[in-house]
Design a protein around this motif. Structure first.
Motif, PDB file in Angstrom:
ATOM      1  N   UNK A  99       0.647  -1.034   0.112  1.00 18.53           N
ATOM      2  CA  UNK A  99       0.124  -0.035   0.074  1.00 18.53           C
ATOM      3  C   UNK A  99       0.926   1.288  -0.031  1.00 18.53           C
ATOM      4  N   UNK A 100       2.123   1.114   0.537  1.00 21.29           N
ATOM      5  CA  UNK A 100       2.907   2.479   0.627  1.00 21.29           C
ATOM      6  C   UNK A 100       4.250   2.291  -0.164  1.00 21.29           C
ATOM      7  N   UNK A 101       4.371   1.129  -0.949  1.00 23.23           N
ATOM      8  CA  UNK A 101       5.558   1.121  -1.638  1.00 23.23           C
ATOM      9  C   UNK A 101       5.499   1.932  -3.171  1.00 23.23           C
ATOM     10  N   UNK A 102       6.290   2.659  -3.332  1.00 25.59           N
ATOM     11  CA  UNK A 102       6.336   3.795  -4.321  1.00 25.59           C
ATOM     12  C   UNK A 102       6.487   3.115  -5.661  1.00 25.59           C
ATOM     13  N   UNK A 103       7.170   1.952  -5.716  1.00 30.96           N
ATOM     14  CA  UNK A 103       7.498   1.261  -7.111  1.00 30.96           C
ATOM     15  C   UNK A 103       7.345  -0.202  -6.959  1.00 30.96           C
ATOM     16  N   UNK A 104       7.150  -0.782  -7.920  1.00 30.99           N
ATOM     17  CA  UNK A 104       7.083  -2.333  -7.691  1.00 30.99           C
ATOM     18  C   UNK A 104       8.163  -2.813  -8.712  1.00 30.99           C
ATOM     19  N   UNK A 105       8.235  -4.293  -8.903  1.00 25.19           N
ATOM     20  CA  UNK A 105       9.299  -4.689  -9.542  1.00 25.19           C
ATOM     21  C   UNK A 105       9.429  -4.237 -11.187  1.00 25.19           C
ATOM     22  N   UNK A 106       8.152  -3.920 -11.666  1.00 26.68           N
ATOM     23  CA  UNK A 106       8.194  -3.333 -13.043  1.00 26.68           C
ATOM     24  C   UNK A 106       8.430  -1.809 -13.018  1.00 26.68           C
ATOM     25  N   UNK A 107       8.911  -1.188 -11.888  1.00 26.36           N
ATOM     26  CA  UNK A 107       9.238   0.342 -11.921  1.00 26.36           C
ATOM     27  C   UNK A 107       7.826   1.112 -11.870  1.00 26.36           C
ATOM     28  N   UNK A 108       6.823   0.858 -12.167  1.00 27.95           N
ATOM     29  CA  UNK A 108       5.537   1.399 -12.004  1.00 27.95           C
ATOM     30  C   UNK A 108       4.799   1.272 -10.660  1.00 27.95           C
ATOM     31  N   UNK A 109       3.986   1.921 -10.234  1.00 29.09           N
ATOM     32  CA  UNK A 109       3.259   1.885  -8.872  1.00 29.09           C
ATOM     33  C   UNK A 109       2.571   0.414  -8.849  1.00 29.09           C
ATOM     34  N   UNK A 110       2.615  -0.130  -7.591  1.00 29.21           N
ATOM     35  CA  UNK A 110       1.747  -1.385  -7.693  1.00 29.21           C
ATOM     36  C   UNK A 110       0.405  -1.087  -7.746  1.00 29.21           C
ATOM     37  N   UNK A 111      -0.507  -1.993  -8.176  1.00 29.34           N
ATOM     38  CA  UNK A 111      -1.621  -1.794  -8.721  1.00 29.34           C
ATOM     39  C   UNK A 111      -2.698  -2.989  -7.853  1.00 29.34           C
ATOM     40  N   UNK A 112      -3.677  -2.522  -7.215  1.00 32.02           N
ATOM     41  CA  UNK A 112      -4.249  -3.391  -6.480  1.00 32.02           C
ATOM     42  C   UNK A 112      -4.848  -4.605  -7.081  1.00 32.02           C
ATOM     43  N   UNK A 113      -4.823  -5.555  -6.243  1.00 31.71           N
ATOM     44  CA  UNK A 113      -5.312  -6.870  -7.083  1.00 31.71           C
ATOM     45  C   UNK A 113      -7.024  -7.420  -6.562  1.00 31.71           C
ATOM     46  N   UNK A 114      -7.569  -7.597  -7.116  1.00 30.84           N
ATOM     47  CA  UNK A 114      -8.846  -8.236  -6.706  1.00 30.84           C
ATOM     48  C   UNK A 114      -9.218  -9.754  -7.123  1.00 30.84           C
ATOM     49  N   UNK A 115      -9.785 -10.564  -6.357  1.00 30.84           N
ATOM     50  CA  UNK A 115     -10.210 -11.904  -6.574  1.00 30.84           C
ATOM     51  C   UNK A 115     -11.627 -11.875  -7.418  1.00 30.84           C
ATOM     52  N   UNK A 116     -11.598 -12.526  -8.477  1.00 30.31           N
ATOM     53  CA  UNK A 116     -13.033 -12.926  -9.160  1.00 30.31           C
ATOM     54  C   UNK A 116     -13.436 -14.346  -8.713  1.00 30.31           C
ATOM     55  N   UNK A 117     -14.708 -14.496  -8.207  1.00 36.43           N
ATOM     56  CA  UNK A 117     -14.884 -15.928  -7.878  1.00 36.43           C
ATOM     57  C   UNK A 117     -16.162 -16.122  -8.913  1.00 36.43           C
ATOM     58  N   UNK A 118     -16.172 -17.423  -9.313  1.00 33.73           N
ATOM     59  CA  UNK A 118     -17.338 -17.972  -9.987  1.00 33.73           C
ATOM     60  C   UNK A 118     -17.861 -19.383  -9.315  1.00 33.73           C
ATOM     61  N   UNK A 119     -18.879 -19.700  -9.818  1.00 32.47           N
ATOM     62  CA  UNK A 119     -19.612 -20.984  -9.519  1.00 32.47           C
ATOM     63  C   UNK A 119     -18.964 -22.172 -10.113  1.00 32.47           C
TER      64      UNK A 119
END
Length: 137
Positions: free
Chosen positions: A31-51
């Motif tokens: 949440x507070x890391x300015x860069x990720x391994x790609x050099x861009x800001x980290x993007x939040x991830x969401x889980x998608x469920x299905x039956x």
């Protein structure tokens, strides 16, 4: 539907909620890391469920599975810090698009869903044990 099928359904729910908790933990950790391994800001991830159908011969036995883990495409948060080496020409740093309050709420929801599935498995186990005890008497 067999009482044993309850264990498959609850197990699938527990697996899905466990993955959801792992994604929430990853979001909170970054949440507070300015860069990720790609050099861009980290993007939040969401889980998608299905039956998902649990068995071929019992279509009413439906469980849950994780169909995807998607990135939140909302823009990054801009934080004004002109002294930071990562700041742009206007003095803003692109920070992750993680909302800590939403993630904490998501974590509570996932952990309660996990616990509910565990309780359902324990109740089914108790019912089976009592059924066996009736046969012994």
């Amino acid at each position: 539907m067999s009482l044993f099928r309850v264990f498959d359904i609850a197990g699938s729910a527990m697996t899905a909620q466990s993955m959801r908790l792992n994604v929430v933990a990853s979001n909170l950790a970054n949440a507070e890391s300015a860069t990720s391994s790609s050099g861009q800001p980290y993007r939040a991830k969401q889980v998608v469920f299905s039956a998902t159908q649990m068995t071929q011969n019992q279509p009413q036995a439906v469980g849950v599975r994780v169909s995807a883990v998607s990135e939140d495409m909302s823009p990054p948060r801009l934080v004004y810090d002109p002294k930071n080496p990562l700041a742009d020409q206007n003095g803003y740093i692109a920070m992750p698009n993680v909302n800590v309050i939403e993630e904490m709420t998501n974590m509570i929801s996932a952990s309660r869903s996990y616990q509910t599935s565990a309780d359902m498995m324990n109740t089914a186990k108790t019912l089976l044990q009592r059924t066996l005890a009736l046969g012994q008497a």
